[in-house]
Design a protein around this motif. Structure first.
Motif, short mmCIF file in Angstrom:
data_model
loop_
_atom_site.label_atom_id
_atom_site.label_comp_id
_atom_site.label_asym_id
_atom_site.label_seq_id
_atom_site.Cartn_x
_atom_site.Cartn_y
_atom_site.Cartn_z
N ILE A 90 0.84 -1.21 0.00
CA ILE A 90 0.00 0.00 0.00
C ILE A 90 0.88 1.26 0.00
CG2 ILE A 90 -1.65 1.33 1.40
CD1 ILE A 90 -2.88 -1.45 2.17
N LEU A 91 1.94 1.25 0.80
CA LEU A 91 2.85 2.40 0.81
C LEU A 91 3.53 2.58 -0.54
CD1 LEU A 91 4.52 2.28 4.35
CD2 LEU A 91 2.90 3.97 3.44
N GLU A 92 3.93 1.48 -1.17
CA GLU A 92 4.53 1.59 -2.50
C GLU A 92 3.53 2.11 -3.52
OE1 GLU A 92 7.44 -0.98 -4.20
OE2 GLU A 92 7.67 -2.08 -2.31
N SER A 96 3.99 5.47 -5.57
CA SER A 96 3.85 5.46 -7.03
C SER A 96 2.85 6.51 -7.48
CB SER A 96 3.41 4.07 -7.51
OG SER A 96 4.41 3.12 -7.30
N ALA A 97 1.73 6.63 -6.77
CA ALA A 97 0.71 7.63 -7.13
C ALA A 97 1.27 9.04 -7.03
CB ALA A 97 -0.52 7.47 -6.24
N HIS A 157 1.17 -3.88 -7.81
CA HIS A 157 0.97 -4.00 -6.35
C HIS A 157 -0.52 -4.13 -6.03
CE1 HIS A 157 4.97 -3.77 -4.82
NE2 HIS A 157 5.21 -2.63 -5.45
N ALA A 158 -1.36 -3.39 -6.73
CA ALA A 158 -2.81 -3.52 -6.51
C ALA A 158 -3.26 -4.93 -6.88
CB ALA A 158 -3.56 -2.47 -7.33
N VAL A 168 4.62 -8.47 -8.43
CA VAL A 168 5.95 -7.86 -8.30
C VAL A 168 6.36 -7.98 -6.85
CG1 VAL A 168 5.75 -6.21 -10.22
CG2 VAL A 168 4.99 -5.54 -7.95
N ASP A 169 7.67 -7.97 -6.62
CA ASP A 169 8.18 -8.04 -5.26
C ASP A 169 7.98 -6.71 -4.55
OD1 ASP A 169 9.05 -10.65 -5.52
OD2 ASP A 169 11.03 -10.06 -6.24
N VAL A 170 7.86 -6.79 -3.24
CA VAL A 170 7.80 -5.57 -2.44
C VAL A 170 9.23 -5.10 -2.18
CG1 VAL A 170 5.58 -6.04 -1.37
CG2 VAL A 170 7.64 -6.91 -0.30
#
Length: 180
Positions: A90-92, A96-97, A157-158, A168-170
Motif C-alpha cells: 500500500i505504501l509503494e 507510485s501515485a 501492487h494492486a 511484483v516483489d515488495v
C-alpha cells in the motif's frame, strides 16, 4: 515477468545504453575543453552549451526509470521494516501515485515547452544556435518512461493485493526481500 514489464525493461535498457554514451561523451568533451583551454588557450566555445543543455539532461532523465526499476533511488525505510507485506504494498502504491502525479506534471510541462520551442524555432544564442526543444524533449521522454514504470508498479501492487499472490516483489531492505 509480464509482457508489459519486458517491454519496459527493453526500453529502459536502451535508455541505459544512451545514458552511458552520454556520460562518456560528456567526459570526452569536458576533457578536451580543459586540455585545450589550459595548454593552447583555445577552449571549445560550444562545450558548455552542449554538456549543459543536452548531455547532462539526458544523463539524468533517461536514467530515471531504469534507476527506479533497479531500486537505486534513495529511500527512507526505517518504518517500512516493521510493516507487513500488505502495508508495504500500500505504501509503494501511495509512493507510485505521488510519483505519477509529480512526474506527470513535469512531463506535461516538458511537452508544452517542447511544442512551443519547436514551433517557434527557439535556440540558445551563442556560437552555435542550439535548438532548445531537444532538451525539453529529453525531459519529456524520461518523465513519460518513469510514469509508465510507476503505473506498472502501482497496478502490479494492486493486483498482488487483490489476487493474494506477488505479481511484483515488495521493497527489498538490506538485500532481503521483505515479506518472506
Amino acid at each position: 515477468m509480464t509482457g508489459v514489464e519486458r517491454c519496459l525493461n527493453g526500453i529502459e535498457r536502451i535508455c541505459r545504453s544512451l545514458t552511458v554514451a552520454l556520460i562518456l561523451t560528456t567526459m570526452v568533451v569536458v576533457f578536451c575543453d580543459v586540455m585545450l583551454r589550459h595548454f593552447l588557450n583555445r577552449p571549445l566555445p560550444w562545450a558548455y552549451d552542449l554538456v549543459g543543455m543536452y548531455l547532462l539532461a539526458g544523463t539524468y532523465f533517461l536514467a530515471l526509470s531504469d534507476s527506479y526499476a533497479a531500486r537505486a533511488h534513495v529511500g527512507v525505510d526505517i518504518f517500512v521494516r516493521r510493516l507487513g507485506e500488505s502495508a508495504r504494498r500500500i505504501l509503494e502504491m501511495l509512493a507510485s501515485a505521488v510519483g505519477i502525479t509529480l512526474f506527470g506534471l513535469i512531463g506535461y510541462a516538458a511537452w508544452l515547452r517542447t511544442v512551443v520551442s519547436f514551433m517557434n524555432h527557439d535556440t540558445v544564442s551563442g556560437l552555435i544556435a542550439w535548438p532548445t526543444w531537444i532538451s525539453s524533449a529529453i525531459v519529456l521522454v524520461g518523465s513519460f518512461l518513469l510514469v509508465l514504470r510507476l503505473l506498472f508498479r502501482l497496478a502490479a501492487h494492486a493486483g498482488s493485493l487483490v489476487l493474494g499472490r506477488a505479481i511484483v516483489d515488495v521493497l527489498q531492505i538490506d538485500g532481503v526481500r521483505m515479506g518472506e
